[in-house]
Design a protein around this motif. Structure first.
Motif, mmCIF file in Angstrom:
data_model
loop_
_atom_site.group_PDB
_atom_site.id
_atom_site.type_symbol
_atom_site.label_atom_id
_atom_site.label_comp_id
_atom_site.label_asym_id
_atom_site.label_seq_id
_atom_site.Cartn_x
_atom_site.Cartn_y
_atom_site.Cartn_z
ATOM 1 N N GLY A 1 0.810 -1.209 0.000
ATOM 2 C CA GLY A 1 0.000 0.000 0.000
ATOM 3 C C GLY A 1 0.841 1.256 0.000
ATOM 4 N N GLY A 2 2.046 1.144 -0.518
ATOM 5 C CA GLY A 2 2.936 2.292 -0.530
ATOM 6 C C GLY A 2 2.692 3.245 -1.680
ATOM 7 N N ASN A 3 2.025 2.756 -2.723
ATOM 8 C CA ASN A 3 1.685 3.613 -3.864
ATOM 9 C C ASN A 3 0.391 3.109 -4.496
ATOM 10 O OD1 ASN A 3 2.618 1.254 -4.978
ATOM 11 N ND2 ASN A 3 3.821 2.220 -6.604
ATOM 12 N N PRO A 4 -0.290 3.945 -5.307
ATOM 13 C CA PRO A 4 -1.578 3.544 -5.899
ATOM 14 C C PRO A 4 -1.486 2.310 -6.784
ATOM 15 C CG PRO A 4 -1.278 5.920 -6.041
ATOM 16 C CD PRO A 4 0.025 5.363 -5.590
ATOM 17 N N GLU A 5 -0.337 2.071 -7.375
ATOM 18 C CA GLU A 5 -0.190 0.925 -8.269
ATOM 19 C C GLU A 5 -0.071 -0.396 -7.521
ATOM 20 O OE1 GLU A 5 0.631 4.607 -10.101
ATOM 21 O OE2 GLU A 5 1.737 3.679 -8.435
ATOM 22 N N GLY A 6 0.196 -0.342 -6.219
ATOM 23 C CA GLY A 6 0.318 -1.547 -5.425
ATOM 24 C C GLY A 6 1.607 -2.298 -5.681
ATOM 25 N N THR A 7 2.667 -1.556 -5.964
ATOM 26 C CA THR A 7 3.961 -2.188 -6.236
ATOM 27 C C THR A 7 4.983 -1.917 -5.148
ATOM 28 O OG1 THR A 7 4.629 -0.258 -7.549
ATOM 29 C CG2 THR A 7 3.601 -2.113 -8.734
ATOM 30 N N GLU A 8 4.666 -0.986 -4.232
ATOM 31 C CA GLU A 8 5.609 -0.646 -3.166
ATOM 32 C C GLU A 8 5.038 -1.073 -1.816
ATOM 33 O OE1 GLU A 8 6.606 3.447 -3.198
ATOM 34 O OE2 GLU A 8 7.327 3.439 -5.282
ATOM 35 N N VAL A 9 5.906 -1.663 -0.999
ATOM 36 C CA VAL A 9 5.501 -2.078 0.346
ATOM 37 C C VAL A 9 5.276 -0.848 1.207
ATOM 38 C CG1 VAL A 9 6.224 -3.279 2.442
ATOM 39 C CG2 VAL A 9 6.707 -4.284 0.199
ATOM 40 N N GLY A 10 4.157 -0.847 1.926
ATOM 41 C CA GLY A 10 3.838 0.259 2.813
ATOM 42 C C GLY A 10 2.375 0.235 3.179
ATOM 43 N N GLY A 11 2.033 0.911 4.259
ATOM 44 C CA GLY A 11 0.656 0.866 4.745
ATOM 45 C C GLY A 11 -0.158 2.101 4.459
ATOM 46 N N MET A 12 0.377 3.037 3.661
ATOM 47 C CA MET A 12 -0.303 4.307 3.446
ATOM 48 C C MET A 12 -1.707 4.128 2.874
ATOM 49 S SD MET A 12 0.982 7.590 1.199
ATOM 50 C CE MET A 12 0.987 6.649 -0.337
ATOM 51 N N LEU A 13 -1.893 3.196 1.964
ATOM 52 C CA LEU A 13 -3.179 3.014 1.287
ATOM 53 C C LEU A 13 -3.916 1.758 1.747
ATOM 54 C CD1 LEU A 13 -2.132 4.034 -2.342
ATOM 55 C CD2 LEU A 13 -3.221 5.438 -0.588
ATOM 56 N N TYR A 14 -3.519 1.213 2.875
ATOM 57 C CA TYR A 14 -4.236 0.044 3.400
ATOM 58 C C TYR A 14 -5.694 0.431 3.631
ATOM 59 C CZ TYR A 14 -5.167 -4.052 6.346
ATOM 60 O OH TYR A 14 -5.671 -5.221 6.862
#
Length: 591
Positions: free
Chosen positions: A171-184
């Motif tokens: 959830g690190g970017n809108p494309e769903g390619t980066e690890v992260g919780g921003m867009l969880y």
């Protein structure tokens, strides 16, 4: 060895727990398995079959979890000091000691509580991988030692020796390619039930929905257990039907005439043609007219079955898949009655559908119904069965869902004093009175100054406001209303001797209003036919239903309970859309 069923059941449960514990330890289980089998054989000798006795215990011959459920880890003191494996999803992750420690609050859905798992950069294999998971929502399989917790808020915790990141959160970017919780999609704040309905694929990870689903499972299990132990047979009634059980007409049509290409333009439905007179048609002779009339008269027509009326310009369902209009069922009652009139005590439990454009907190377009039917029974027996069943479900919830009920008592979306309200259901017999008596009570309340949105008058279909007033303000317990006016009830309900009311009963409960509706069925063919005509239903459309009255009719009765309303009642939640996995209502059929 014990000789009574209760003792055998207790011994089976104890041995089954011991058996599972031995399997976890990798110890020999042959002796315990043999003891379990002896108990099973003993119970079978006592009962002759399993319908009215204890079910055989589940002995895992092949299947074995490669993990310990978190519910068992939190409850089992026997696991302290042992090396175990758990798996689940992170509710939270937190770094400590300058990033040298990682705390994962792990949950696998088996319980509302989570297990705190501590990963140490120097002692935990796979630490770096787990630390880069993306946080909340990531999935892990963790192996380590269960110890008594040194911190507050939990009795035990897990010191992880080996961690495997099964699925990171991208959830690190809108494309769903980066690890992260921003867009969880499950935010930590402003996580409302209304918002989560739009995230129905993710809301099982929220505490409220997970607890509701565990209770929903328990109520389904309790339902089958109750009816099985009373000797009822579970009948699967059809979802596709050409009958309208309630006569309401609010049904979803099912057709294949629209084709499989949803984007194909200009689809034309087959219509009944308007008869055309042939030009220059010769005038028929008297002999020919007589011949045709005789041919028409000799056609074999069953007077009890419907005759298709081909209305010019109307859709010709004769060219559809079932050669007639078919719909999604609104109730399994009429179908399950056919089996009650042969197997005596039966029930159905399945999905039903209403094309009712309603947006209230009590209505769904797809919901589940529990509909028992008992032969050789009258309305009183029907009410007794319904009260017993409802109390059984409530008792089962109190005994087996205590953790989740406690959660709903303290959660803002639940209900304070929930368990006290449920115990009140068990401790008191339901108040029984007639519809006419209820109207008199409501009229007196109005005369004493209580304001209703509608004026209470005999013959009205009681709104939820008045139903709840009776059981919450007047009697403060569940209420059974009987003998409703015939004009507001279905055609199949038995007409009383007064000719104005039917042998119907609704059970009203605090918070919900009507939760069960039932009746003694009209088993007299002549009166049933009159009722159909009075309600605008062609008796020939349900010719098979009349056959039950024609060939060995018996008094019988039954009721229907909306399963989702039961879950609302038990959980204390406010909206019916929050107690079903994927709610359907007008304008919403996502997922």
């Amino acid at each position: 060895m014990s000789s009574d069923l209760a003792s055998i059941k207790a011994e089976v449960e104890a041995l089954s727990a011991k058996l599972n514990s031995l399997k976890v330890e990798g110890a020999d289980t042959d002796a315990v398995s043999a003891s379990v089998q002896q108990l099973v054989d003993a119970s079978k000798n006592l009962t002759g079959n399993y319908m009215h006795g204890p079910a055989p215990p589940v002995v895992n011959n092949l299947y074995k979890r490669n993990r310990i459920r978190i519910k068992e880890a939190l409850a089992g003191a026997s696991y302290i000091g042992q090396t175990i494996t758990v798996a689940g999803w992170a509710r939270t992750t937190r770094n400590a000691n300058k990033g040298q420690l990682l705390f994962i609050e792990l949950n696998d859905g088996s319980t509302g509580a989570s297990l705190q798992c501590v990963l140490d950069s120097e002692k935990t294999e796979g630490f770096a991988e787990c630390k880069g998971s993306g946080g909340t929502g990531a999935s892990f399989q963790l192996k380590g030692t269960l110890i008594e917790s040194q911190g507050e808020g939990q009795a035990v915790e897990m010191q992880v020796t080996s961690g495997t990141l099964l699925g990171a959160v991208y959830g690190g970017n809108p494309e769903g390619t980066e690890v992260g919780g921003m867009l969880y999609p499950i935010p930590k704040k402003n996580n409302t039930l209304e918002y989560m309905r739009d995230q129905a694929h993710m809301r099982p990870r929220t505490r409220v929905h997970a607890a509701a689903m565990r209770i929903r499972h328990s109520m389904a299990f309790a339902t089958h257990n109750f009816f099985n132990n009373h000797g009822f047979l579970y009948i699967h009634t059809p979802i596709l039907t050409c009958a309208d059980c309630e006569g309401a007409g609010e049904q979803f049509a099912v057709t294949t005439m629209l084709g499989t290409d949803h984007g194909k333009p200009g689809i034309e439905l087959p219509l009944h043609e308007t008869p055309k007179e042939e030009e220059g048609e010769k005038k028929l002779s008297k002999k020919e007219m007589k011949r045709r009339a005789k041919k028409e008269a000799n056609k074999k027509v069953d007077p009890n079955k419907p005759v298709e009326h081909k209305v010019p310009g109307a859709v010709d369902y004769g060219k559809d898949f079932f050669a007639r209009r078919a719909n999604l069922t609104v109730s399994g009652q009429l179908n399950v009655e056919t089996h009650a009139c042969a197997l005596s005590d039966v029930y159905t439990f399945g999905p039903t559908f209403r094309a009712e454009n309603s947006h209230t907190a009590r209505h769904l377009s797809e919901f589940w119904m529990i509909e028992p039917e008992i032969a050789f029974a009258d309305l009183t027996q029907d009410i007794n069965l319904a009260e017993d069943y409802l109390k059984y479900c409530v008792q089962y919830a109190l005994e087996n869902c205590a953790e989740d009920l406690e959660f709903f008592e303290t959660n803002p979306n639940g209900e304070e004093g929930l368990r006290e309200r449920l115990r009140n259901v068990l401790e008191n017999p339901f108040k029984r009175l007639t519809y006419t008596e209820a109207i008199e009570v409501l009229q007196k309340a109005e005369a004493d100054g209580h304001k209703f949105e509608e004026k209470p008058v005999w013959g009205m279909d009681l709104p939820s406001e008045m139903e709840r007033y009776l059981c919450e303000a007047v009697y403060k317990m569940p209420v059974v209303l009987t003998d409703y006016p015939k004009d507001i009830k279905a055609f199949y309900m038995k007409l009383n001797e007064d000719g104005k009311t039917v042998a119907a009963a609704d059970i009203l409960v605090p918070k919900i209003g009507e939760i069960i509706g039932g009746s003694q069925r009209e088993h007299r063919a002549d009166i049933l036919k009159e009722r159909c005509i009075d309600m605008g239903l062609d008796p020939r459309a349900i010719w098979w239903y009349f056959d039950l009255r024609k060939y060995g009719t018996v008094p019988h009765a039954g009721f229907g309970l909306g399963f989702e309303r039961l879950i609302l009642f038990v959980t204390g939640l406010q909206n019916i859309r929050d107690v079903i996995p994927f709610p359907r209502w007008a304008g919403n059929a996502e997922f």
